[in-house]
Motif scaffolding. Sequence first.
Motif, PDB file in Angstrom:
ATOM      1  N   ALA B   8     -23.616  38.114  20.477  1.00  0.00           N
ATOM      2  CA  ALA B   8     -22.164  38.226  20.654  1.00  0.00           C
ATOM      3  C   ALA B   8     -21.842  39.354  21.637  1.00  0.00           C
ATOM      4  O   ALA B   8     -20.943  39.220  22.469  1.00  0.00           O
ATOM      5  N   GLU B   9     -22.604  40.421  21.537  1.00  0.00           N
ATOM      6  CA  GLU B   9     -22.387  41.551  22.443  1.00  0.00           C
ATOM      7  C   GLU B   9     -22.737  41.149  23.890  1.00  0.00           C
ATOM      8  O   GLU B   9     -22.007  41.459  24.830  1.00  0.00           O
ATOM      9  N   LEU B  10     -23.853  40.428  24.006  1.00  0.00           N
ATOM     10  CA  LEU B  10     -24.256  39.960  25.346  1.00  0.00           C
ATOM     11  C   LEU B  10     -23.199  39.033  25.943  1.00  0.00           C
ATOM     12  O   LEU B  10     -22.851  39.139  27.113  1.00  0.00           O
ATOM     13  N   VAL B  11     -22.700  38.127  25.102  1.00  0.00           N
ATOM     14  CA  VAL B  11     -21.694  37.173  25.578  1.00  0.00           C
ATOM     15  C   VAL B  11     -20.427  37.916  25.997  1.00  0.00           C
ATOM     16  O   VAL B  11     -19.829  37.602  27.037  1.00  0.00           O
ATOM     17  N   LYS B  15     -18.865  37.833  29.717  1.00  0.00           N
ATOM     18  CA  LYS B  15     -17.482  37.433  30.013  1.00  0.00           C
ATOM     19  C   LYS B  15     -16.830  38.387  31.014  1.00  0.00           C
ATOM     20  O   LYS B  15     -15.892  38.029  31.700  1.00  0.00           O
ATOM     21  N   GLN B  16     -17.327  39.607  31.019  1.00  0.00           N
ATOM     22  CA  GLN B  16     -16.828  40.608  31.991  1.00  0.00           C
ATOM     23  C   GLN B  16     -17.648  40.564  33.284  1.00  0.00           C
ATOM     24  O   GLN B  16     -17.615  41.499  34.075  1.00  0.00           O
ATOM     25  N   ARG B  57     -21.931  25.696  34.829  1.00  0.00           N
ATOM     26  CA  ARG B  57     -20.751  25.271  34.055  1.00  0.00           C
ATOM     27  C   ARG B  57     -20.441  26.277  32.947  1.00  0.00           C
ATOM     28  O   ARG B  57     -19.299  26.621  32.692  1.00  0.00           O
ATOM     29  N   ALA B  58     -21.523  26.705  32.288  1.00  0.00           N
ATOM     30  CA  ALA B  58     -21.349  27.661  31.189  1.00  0.00           C
ATOM     31  C   ALA B  58     -20.709  28.946  31.719  1.00  0.00           C
ATOM     32  O   ALA B  58     -19.769  29.474  31.113  1.00  0.00           O
ATOM     33  N   LEU B  59     -21.188  29.404  32.865  1.00  0.00           N
ATOM     34  CA  LEU B  59     -20.642  30.636  33.446  1.00  0.00           C
ATOM     35  C   LEU B  59     -19.161  30.471  33.785  1.00  0.00           C
ATOM     36  O   LEU B  59     -18.344  31.351  33.505  1.00  0.00           O
ATOM     37  N   SER B  61     -17.019  28.480  32.507  1.00  0.00           N
ATOM     38  CA  SER B  61     -16.104  28.294  31.370  1.00  0.00           C
ATOM     39  C   SER B  61     -16.427  29.260  30.227  1.00  0.00           C
ATOM     40  O   SER B  61     -16.082  29.007  29.078  1.00  0.00           O
ATOM     41  N   LEU B  62     -17.098  30.338  30.582  1.00  0.00           N
ATOM     42  CA  LEU B  62     -17.500  31.311  29.564  1.00  0.00           C
ATOM     43  C   LEU B  62     -16.300  31.886  28.800  1.00  0.00           C
ATOM     44  O   LEU B  62     -16.407  32.181  27.608  1.00  0.00           O
ATOM     45  N   THR B  63     -15.188  32.007  29.498  1.00  0.00           N
ATOM     46  CA  THR B  63     -14.009  32.600  28.844  1.00  0.00           C
ATOM     47  C   THR B  63     -13.503  31.712  27.699  1.00  0.00           C
ATOM     48  O   THR B  63     -12.805  32.181  26.821  1.00  0.00           O
ATOM     49  N   THR B  64     -13.859  30.423  27.750  1.00  0.00           N
ATOM     50  CA  THR B  64     -13.378  29.523  26.689  1.00  0.00           C
ATOM     51  C   THR B  64     -14.279  29.573  25.447  1.00  0.00           C
ATOM     52  O   THR B  64     -13.923  29.047  24.407  1.00  0.00           O
ATOM     53  N   TYR B  65     -15.456  30.179  25.600  1.00  0.00           N
ATOM     54  CA  TYR B  65     -16.365  30.225  24.449  1.00  0.00           C
ATOM     55  C   TYR B  65     -16.003  31.382  23.527  1.00  0.00           C
ATOM     56  O   TYR B  65     -15.766  32.506  23.975  1.00  0.00           O
ATOM     57  N   SER B  66     -15.926  31.067  22.263  1.00  0.00           N
ATOM     58  CA  SER B  66     -15.781  32.153  21.293  1.00  0.00           C
ATOM     59  C   SER B  66     -16.649  31.819  20.094  1.00  0.00           C
ATOM     60  O   SER B  66     -16.754  30.644  19.710  1.00  0.00           O
ATOM     61  N   TYR B  67     -17.261  32.838  19.567  1.00  0.00           N
ATOM     62  CA  TYR B  67     -18.191  32.628  18.463  1.00  0.00           C
ATOM     63  C   TYR B  67     -17.424  32.251  17.196  1.00  0.00           C
ATOM     64  O   TYR B  67     -16.619  33.018  16.702  1.00  0.00           O
TER      65      TYR B  67
END
Lengths: 307, 183
Positions: B8-11, B15-16, B57-59, B61-67
């Motif tokens: 979660a910290e890495l993600v 995101k930044q 794609r993951a990069l 749309s990374l902002t849309t991912y939340s744990y």
Amino acid sequence: MTALQSGQATIEEVVARYPEYAQRLVPLLEVALRVVSTTAPQLSDEAMDAIQGRLLRRTVELQARPRAENRRLAVFSQWMPRFRLLPVTLVLLVALLMSGVWVSSATAASLPGDVLYPLKRMTERVQLGLALSETGRIWLHIRFAERRLEEVQAVLEQRGQLDETTLAEVGDETEAALASAEQLSDDQVEVLTTLATLTERQQAVLAAVKDKAPPQAQAGLTRAMERSRRGHERAQVALQGRHQKPPAPTPHPTHTPQPAYTPKPTHTPKPSHTPQPTRSPKPTHTPKPSHEPQPNHTPKPTKAHSN
Amino acid sequence: MPSYQDEAELVARAKQFDRTAIAELYRRYVQRIYRYVYYWVGDEPTAEDLTAEVFLRALESLTTYSYRGVPFVAWLYRIAQARVADHHRRRARRGEKLPLDEGLISTEENLAALAERRETYKDLYAALQRLTAEQRQVIVLKFVAGLKNEEIAYVLDKSEGAIKALQHRALASLQRILGEDDE
């Protein structure tokens, strides 16, 4: 499965946890384990680095967007009150522009591997960062994709060789444009049509380049053509999806207002008796023509007198 | 196995646009995603390209991912699943065979390297081919990708109960098919 793969458990131990499936699980787990251990190709270090390179380049592009926008706002607010510096700023700006003309033309003509090439790419990243809209950004990616393609041709022509990174850049720019275009709500058809045309042209150009390229560049060119072909299909699929979509979403009404009072209709008058049409008179007897008069007797000419 | 907290910290850092975090996440999962994609497409260049697409794609749309109880890797598999499905649709439109029709010998380059494997596991591939698409997906996600049922449920957008049932049917079918082939 994880425990089996890591060697922390044997098949027998796993099966013991699920005795009801024991008979069926044993052969399946054995097969599954063999599948996992032997049909799992590893991504080569070279390919892994290449993908990571693409990923990090894209990161820089994405990172450039908000930063450049923030920087632009910061510079604007910092300099706006200092009007007294305006003349100096103007002189500096003119000087910069004049010297910049030469640098910019040399930069624009630079190719991958040239000293000025990083400057060219940095300028492009700044342009992307300064784009005022998503559509503007996509058009920039399209323009840069065209540049990358021209660079591929020029590099091969001038140096007789091509490296993987130069080829990958064509696909990177195109895919960046495609990814954003797929999310667009306005101007999507125009952008996607351009991308479909662009990717088609890329394939033709890359095929021509492939004919002249040395053997060591062939694999990279095949990959670049494949990416381009997929990009073309992606644009076509998005275009088809766009055409199938209704022109605009039907808004759901939040609340249908009811009239406060619906007046009841007043008495509806019944229609009065509709008079029947009177009998149409028949035409009277047409009189027959009377006996046609015969022409009168034509008198014979009298005998002429001789002198 | 990395902890979810660490992840979660890495993600959050990714995101930044923290490049170290992005590279770390990529390195951590790239082989698993590649293996999964390879299993479906059957040739290395395509698997490499699709793997790159998954991470790009993951990069993006990374902002849309939340744990939300689902690990990052399951999210990646979900993207991979979509990319693979898209790839198959494109192939089908061109009238090409789907990967399991050809097994893992779709290119000449792979032929020699995979001949032995194909010989050894052709029964399994043939058996997998006779499963439904969903059953195959469950088997691959479970045994090749090593995901938990709840993670497979997320990837395939189904309930955990549905995944258990699918898995049970897939295993039963696979065993029956393999049994028939052995006779």
